[in-house]
Each structure stands twice: as structure tokens, then as C-alpha cells.
Scaffold this motif. Sequence first.
Motif, PDB file in Angstrom:
ATOM      1  N   SER D  52       0.867  -1.171   0.000  1.00 24.76           N
ATOM      2  CA  SER D  52       0.000   0.000   0.000  1.00 24.76           C
ATOM      3  C   SER D  52       0.908   1.227   0.000  1.00 24.76           C
ATOM      4  O   SER D  52       2.129   1.098  -0.059  1.00 24.76           O
ATOM      5  N   LYS D  53       0.292   2.389   0.060  1.00 30.29           N
ATOM      6  CA  LYS D  53       1.047   3.625  -0.073  1.00 30.29           C
ATOM      7  C   LYS D  53       2.191   3.701   0.930  1.00 30.29           C
ATOM      8  O   LYS D  53       3.304   4.092   0.592  1.00 30.29           O
ATOM      9  N   CYS D 406      -1.714  -5.725  -1.594  1.00 30.40           N
ATOM     10  CA  CYS D 406      -1.489  -4.710  -2.626  1.00 30.40           C
ATOM     11  C   CYS D 406      -2.782  -3.958  -2.871  1.00 30.40           C
ATOM     12  O   CYS D 406      -3.833  -4.577  -3.036  1.00 30.40           O
ATOM     13  N   ASP D 407      -2.729  -2.614  -2.911  1.00 22.36           N
ATOM     14  CA  ASP D 407      -3.970  -1.868  -3.155  1.00 22.36           C
ATOM     15  C   ASP D 407      -3.853  -0.595  -4.007  1.00 22.36           C
ATOM     16  O   ASP D 407      -4.739   0.251  -3.957  1.00 22.36           O
ATOM     17  N   GLU D 411      -6.583   3.283  -5.118  1.00 24.09           N
ATOM     18  CA  GLU D 411      -6.256   4.701  -5.056  1.00 24.09           C
ATOM     19  C   GLU D 411      -6.155   5.336  -6.437  1.00 24.09           C
ATOM     20  O   GLU D 411      -6.363   6.531  -6.591  1.00 24.09           O
ATOM     21  N   ILE D 424      -6.064  -5.856   3.120  1.00 24.80           N
ATOM     22  CA  ILE D 424      -5.306  -5.402   1.943  1.00 24.80           C
ATOM     23  C   ILE D 424      -5.107  -6.533   0.935  1.00 24.80           C
ATOM     24  O   ILE D 424      -4.866  -6.299  -0.238  1.00 24.80           O
TER      25      ILE D 424
END
Lengths: 111, 374, 115, 536
Positions: D52-53, D406-407, D411, D424
Motif C-alpha cells: 500500500s502507499k 497490494c492496493d 487509489e 489489503i
Amino acid sequence: MRIKNHPILGEFDKGRTVAFSYNGAPMTGCEGEPIAAALRANDVIIHRYTSKEHKPRGIFCAIGRCTDCVMIVNGKPNVRTCVTPLEEGMTVETQYGLLTQEEAEAKGAVL
Amino acid sequence: MAETNDVIIIGGGVIGCSIAYYLTKKGIKPLVIEKREIGTGGSSRNGGGVRQSARDPRELPLAMHGVKNLWPGLSEELGSDVEYCQGGNLRMGKTEAHIKFLTAMVESQKKLGLELEMVDGDRVKEILPYASDSIIGASWCPTDGHGNPMLTTLAFYKKALEKGAEFIVGESVEDVIIRKGKVAGVRTDGGTYDAPLVINAAGVGARDIARKVGLDIPMQPRLVEVIVTDQQPVLFDQMLGTAGSDFYGHQSKHGSFVFGGMTGWEDREFYDHRQVTKSNTAPATCRAILDYFPWMERTNVVRAWSGILAVVADGVPVMGPAEELPGFYFASCFCGHGYGISPAVGEQMAELVAEGRSTLPLDAFRFDRFLPKN
Amino acid sequence: MAESNRRKAPEGEYVPKADDDLLICRCEEVSQGDIRRALHQGLRTMNEIKRETRLGMGLCQGQTCTRIARAFIARELGVAPGEVGLPTPRTPARPVPMTVIARDGIMDEAAGEGI
Amino acid sequence: MRRVELAVVGAGPAGLSAAIEAARHGVEVVVFDENQRPGGQLFKQIHKFFGSKEHRARERGFRIGEDLLKEARELNVTVELETVVSGIYDGLELVVTKNDRVEHLRANAVVIATGASENMIPFPGWTLPGVIGAGAAQTMCNLHGVKPGKNILMVGSGNVGVVVGLQLIQAGCSLEAVIDASPRVGGYGVHAAKIARTGVPFHLRHTIKEVYGKDRVEGAVIVEVDEKWQPVPGSEKDLKVDTVCMAVGLSPMYQLSKIAGCETVEDPSRGGVVPICDEYGATTVPGIYVAGDVSGIEEASSAMIGGKIAGASAALKQGYLAQDVFEERYAAFRKSLEQLRQGQFGHGMKGKKITHTQEGIEVSESLLCRGFVDESEILRFPGIPSEEIRMRGLTPVIECTQNIPCDPCREACVKGCIRIGESITDLPSLSKEVQCTGCGMCVAACPGQAIFLLNQNYSDGEALVVLPYEFQPLPEAGDEGTACDRSGNPVGKAKVLKVQKAKTMDGTAVLSMIVPRELAMTARFFRPSGSEERRA
């Protein structure tokens, strides 16, 4: 064998072109790149012949650990070419056991 | 129930394996108990010298006997190449003080029957063309040489095994069993093994073993280091040393150089009993080597290792039976020069154990030499 | 006593195998056959094999072959790799020219400070 | 002797992160690395990362490396390159060698972040020039700009094998096949799918019988293995390759830690011999910490967090960080790490056979056996819109079928079309009201390159397929070529409508092609006409 216009990396920012010799023959490569990369770009992939069985070896790990790619550089044997930067005017020779081809032949080693 | 053996040897180093082999030649099949692996201690951590020169007079007969009668045929006898090479021993000097020291050593050893001589700088260059010009003289013993300690230890081990000796590897001796005032065997962390005769060949561990039966040896461990270079063309076959003892060693059959060296304060170094290399030893060794042997500039150091000497108060081994305890034998405390005499020690100890007496007198090495003198 | 600690005389001669020629240690050119022969003669651990064959003692100091050799020895002996031990890694971590080590500790006035 | 507060060995993701974290709290840090360039493997990793971020997902490894370096410099961390730590001695004394100089220094704390070394397998011919490690291939291509060979066989279908495989194709090499003795693809399916659709065959249950050639590789013979890993006679295939890459796993580089006196343990779940350490990275030698692959093989993202934990621990020990602040930070790091370790590729999942996703969907057998999801299987996954939606207009088609942490897709879509559940690792799905503008950001953002846009009703009898494209030469609008299916098989004609490039897409071009409508769910790759036909 040099990569032109890589889809992600674009053009490679390599050093200036320098001349070096490979087994006496003139060759060029990029200054500061590993000797092994310059050789690969010139399609040279045999770096040495082993001591015991006289078998050819080349790049294997490319990061200085396996020591398979050693050659005689500026007269000094066992130089890891994958982590030694190329310099103008270097002499690079195939390593036979620990010797140059000339030395090995003089000793009558089986090549 | 414990198994019964004729002889138990504590320690699977070059001494233990050599004794085991020579015992099998006499028809005795010993049991060897090794705590770690075969040849783990000083047996695989030494300079490989097979040297008579500069030996203590008490040790010299063993060394000379070995060089004359045992080492030359050892590879053949054991069926494995121990890389014995009788290239001579050159102990070099650069100063008048060095020459004086070497000359005194040569003179005293000549009197004991060893053939050696002092040579000048030119002769040094003839013997070893790669030596530095600054060398002004050397002692030269042409019958000295070197071997491969690791291969020698394993060769004794393999042959002993083949001839019926048995080895227990990976068990630590916790106690020596005494019954009716005599040795009866040993107990390890893995089992109990009976034998009327136990030989303490435990290297640096020999003092701990002896203390288990109430005998204490005035022995201290001392840490020493060796560096090994990459493979190089074979240049010379001498064993090298210097009058100042700043380095010693040889080129192995493989082509790598094996050189020990010292900083000068090794005696004070062994603080925490960890067998590690120190950061200041290799530089001292390399400087000394290059000083005597500039050709080495082209070599790379590929590894450094340390070993522990079992140094006893008067500098010669402790060997033979302990009068205090029937059945308990020493073959210990070789002070860093056990490898060269290991075949002779094995042979003589085997004679002593099998026949009650050895061809070469071992009295000078008796444990009771440390008892208070009248 | 753990019977696995006991070592006895090998039974018979070593019988070569078809893949004996395969190299395990690239630097010192130690083959499977070299290792099998040593095992047959009574050697059991990585360190013993190393001392006997020079496995892992070459220029790379066992970087490539240690894992392969341990697995091979363990397989030949029918034990877990952990049981055959581990060779001790030693300084220097990479080959260093002797001249460089020799200069260690000597103050270089021209260069001033250290690295 | 110079004294430093923290010496870090290895300027890879773990080492640099440790340095940054410690320096952030005021610790004086020196980082040593034996390579010419810092960043460790990050500089060779030109693919986009999962996560993720906060894990810097969708960023390419080498950019993360550049950022870490910048951050380290801003915090006055000294990075010494081409410097080998030859040994660590008693009292945390480091001996470092740089060119022809040796220096000794004493450290209050040391973080060993030496990374991993590649495993190799011996087979007849493995010493021939041309047999190389996958890492060597990656180094040659991505650092030195030189192809390691022309026709390449990849041995190993784990993440290294499939990722480096793609990079070889990107470098202009021909990847002839990926083989693995295992019956299933070891790496992420989406990474495998990227190369499968270019036409690279996966030969699973295959091993190398021999590599032959006089003095360099001229070819490789592969052979099928049975359930007992024994070669099946008569199943040999001869591949004409000049290069064989080995990607058969990594081992922690424990050697320096052992030299330093740290106790080690054999732990197959961490990749082999590793230094014994606690959850803070502290080894059995006081003051020495380990982080990254040396403490257990994982990915760069987890290595960075491991580095931060070790860096914070070193700061805490030296009084630069209060216990409560440390604990707060540690808890956050831990949480972030646990997030990354979820899913079917997570911690402790190695070697386990997974039959269903966490949503209860049967996994794609084709993906595991051939490297791509077969068209017959794809419809059951939640990212695939119904035909009705596909006919209504442009819509994302998310061919993400494994539970990966992983996402970025969520976004990337400003319209909020893409959803990921609580976890996630949940498979992405589409919102009920898809309002796709065709911006292509999700296509470019997906590190797995598993998102396509589709308008099945583009025109009469034609569909529009939008796909990620990272090869050279880059096609242009109007180019004609061949549409290929997920296995790289040509299935029909395709015409390029447009090629989107944007800085935010970071090198991933988004290519729109028009194909016959019946190929809407089939065509997933564009092969320019004139380019080499791989399969007969």
C-alpha cells in the motif's frame, strides 16, 4: 549486446568510451563500467580456464562473490572483472589457471 | 551395559589419530572419542612444519626419527597424500643480532647430530630466489620440510578406521572412570565406555581432562593466527621462518601460501577463550612477509584463521603414563610443534601402550617432571 | 550412546556412480565423486570434507558451493543438512591484496584522514 | 580509532532504512557497501512494488532506492561505497577496506544488512560460460545496460525467475522458456502472466538435464520429472539457448554475522542459516542487529521495515529515543510488516498448496500450471464485470486472482470504481456503478499489470481493449499487429487506437487496441506486426 532505449530506464548513462586491450587485441568499452560488462558487450564470454580441468568459465554472479570471472588485468591474476571498473588502456587477458596463455603454453600446460 | 575396549584415546586430532593408527598396526583396536570433528583443533590449524631445526633437545630425537623413518613413506603407508615435502627449512635473518642468534642455534643443534648450517645472503638467494636482498644470512636445514596437517590428520584417521579402530565423534568426555584405583573407562555426554587404558590426547582440552582425575598440568592456551593467500604458481618448497619469529610457513601443494605470524603480544591476547582472529595480527604478518618476500605483493589474502596452542611451562610435550593413576596416559601439550612429530609420537606411544616400552625414550616428557624437586 | 556418533571401518571398495563427475565446488573443482569417496572413507561433516577435498577453500571461500555441498552430503548420508555442520566463515569477507592488509595501521601522511 | 554511533553494513533497502530511522532520532550513522552503487538490489528492480502507499507500492524499486539515498543524505548519513567490511571483531571493531586503504573503527552499534546470495543448482554443464545467476542477468541488464545473452532459459518460476524474466524481455533478449521442477508456478501469478502473454512457455515439472556447448552454452536439454522428482525418460526437450539463468532461491548472507560472533540457526522458513535474533533484530552479540534478507528472505518492502525496527532499536539503546516513543514506532512498524506478510504468499505459506482464495473462490489451476489464467476460469473472479456492464461502455477488467498485499488500484481510480475489502489482500472488485473515464491510471498503477479496460461494444463488431505495455519499440496510434491471448497465442488482428504515456504512469504505457468483438475477453497482448513470432 548493449541495450538501446530501454522501456523503463531509457538511455543508459555510461561513461566515456575508452580503449583497452583484450588478449592483445584492441577493444572499447565505457569507462567505469565493470570490465566484464565491457567484455560481454564485445561478445567475449570466456574469462578464464580452470587450473585442474582446464574448463572455460565466464560471468556467473556478476557481483563479485563467486570469483568465476577472474582474469589477468594489468598483469595481475585473479582480478574479479565483474566488479573492477574499466579504465583507459587496461590490459585484460584470459587467465589459464593463474597464468597468461603465453606463460601456460611455455609451461606446457594442457589447454 | 558399557562396552569394553582395550584402549580409549580422548581426542581425534593428529596425535590421537596417529596413536590410533599405530595401535592398529600392533593389533590393538582403540576407541577414539572426539568432542567436535576429526582434526578440529590445532591439527587443522598449524603452519604444517615438519621441522627438526630449533627443536628442544628433548624433542629432537623424535623429530629426527620421524623425518628419517616415518615421513618419507607416510603417504604411501596411509594410502593418502599428506603432501609431505622435504624442501628444507630456511630461517632467515636481517641483522647481526639475528645472525648471532641463528648461529648459536645452529651450533647447539649440530652437537646433537642434526645436519644444518649457516648460509649467507647469496646462498639464501640461491635457495630461495624470491627472498629479499636485505636478508644477510639464514640457518639452513635441508632435511626439514612441511606437510598438509589437515590431510595428515585425516589420513591417519581413515587408515586407523580401515584397520579397525572405532571413533565416537560428537561426544564430550565428562568423566574418567576409576575403579579400584585404576582407570576403567570414560563417561561421555552420550554414553559410558570401558577400557583399562585411557590416553589423554585432547589438545587444548587436555588440562581439563587431566583435572578430572586430579592431575593438573601447568598448561596455558595461546592464540595464534595464520593467513592463507589465493592460489599462485608454485614457487618454492622450503619451510620458511625468521630469526625474529615474525612469520613462518610454506607454499602448499595447491599453490596457496600458508603463513603464520604474530604481533608480539600473543601471550597476553587470550582473554575470553574465544577462538577468533584479532584485527591486528594479519597486518603484522603481511608486513613481515613482504619484508622478507616482496614477490608476495601480487597475492590476495583469502582467509585468516586462529588456532590455540597448548603451551606447557617448560615447552615440551607431556607424554607417557601417569604414575599417580595406573592406566592413565598423556599425549598432550605439544606447544604448537606437535604436527611435525605426530607420526613419531603415534608410533612411540603405541609401542609404549602395547609393549610397555618405546624405542625412543620418552622419560623427558613424563608428567611427574612438574612435581616439586628435592 | 547415540549410534550415529560411531564411525567404523568402511565396507568394501568405493563403487563409482554415473554422476560422480558433476562439480560441486566450482573454484576448487571438487566433484560429487570426490565427496562420495571421502564419505565412503569415513568422513562425515562439512569441515572434514572441506579439509580433505578443499571444497569451499578456493577464491570465493564457499560462497556458491556451501549450500549445495551441505545438501548433497546430507542426502548421501540420509540426514538433515543441519547435521553435517557448517564451515566457519573467516575474515577477510572478500579477498584483499596482501599489500593492502600490510599497510593497515601505517599512517599515511599524504592522504591525511582515513576512509 | 574512530568511533561511530551506528555502523550499517549494506546499503540496500534494509541498511538504508535502518540508517535513516536511526539518523532521524539523532544517531550518527555510517553505512558501508561493497558495491559501486548504493541501494542493494533496489537499483536492479525496475518493476513496480506491491503493498500500500505506506509501503511505497506502485513505485519502481530503483526510484525507492534513489529516494532512500536522498533521505539518508539529508539526515547526514555517510554512505561509503566500494567499501568492504572485511571483519567485525571483539568490541564491535570493524575493519573496512576501500581500494587500497584499511580503516578500523569502533561502533556503539552495528546493523548487519548484508542481504542474500543466490542459490544455485549443479547440473552437467553448469560451469559453462553462459550459465549465470538470475541476479547476474538483472545486474547486467538493469545496471550495466548490457544483455547477458540473446536466447535465454530461465530456471525457476519463483518471483525472481518471473520478474527477471520480464526484465530480460524488456532489455531486448528472447526468453525462450521458464522451467521449474515444481508442479506449480512459485511466484506471483500476475508476474508470471506478464511474461506468459508475450508467448513465453512455462514448463513446470521440468528440470535441467544438461547444458551443452563446446566452450560456451549452445543449448539446454530439459526433462520432465515425475511426482518423485525423477526424470521421465523420453520427455527430453532440446532448447537452443545461449544463456541459462538460475533463479532457484536465495540464502541469507549470514557469514559476516558469524564472523562477528553471532550465533546462527538453520531455519528453512527464513531461507537457510540465519543469525539468531529477536523481534527487534538484536542478535546474540550485544549491539549487533540484523535486518533484511540476512535475517530471513523476504521482499524489499519488508526489508525496509525490518531496517527501521533495527535502526530504532539502535537509537533506543543509545538514548536517542525514549522508550515510549520507541514502542509507539515499533508498534506501527510491526503492523505495517504484518500487513505485508498477509495473503497466500505471506509468512509461513511457502510450499503450502492453496486451493481457494480467502473469498472462497477456487484458484486458477491454469495460472499455477501454465502461468496465466485461462479464459474459462477468469469469469469467477470479482474484478471481472458482467457482460452487461462490458457492453455498456468502458470498464476496468481486473484479472487479479491471488490474495496479494497490494492496493494501488483502489487509489488510482479517482472515480472510486475499484474496491478492496477490509484486508489489503482481498481481491479487488468493481463498484456497482462503474463510471470509467478511460484515464488508464489503474492500468498503469497495477504492479501486477493485471488491470485492463474494456469496451466490448466499441463499434459494430469491435471491442476496445486497453492494456499496460512496457516494451520497446513502443507502438503508435494506427499501428497494426496481432492480438494475443493470455498465453501469447495470436488470436486475431489488432489496431492501435492510442498509446497513453504520462509521468504519473511511470514508464508504463497504456495501449488501446481495437480487436474483433469476440476477442474482447481473449485478447490481452499486442504484438506489433513484423515482430518475431515466437510460437509455431
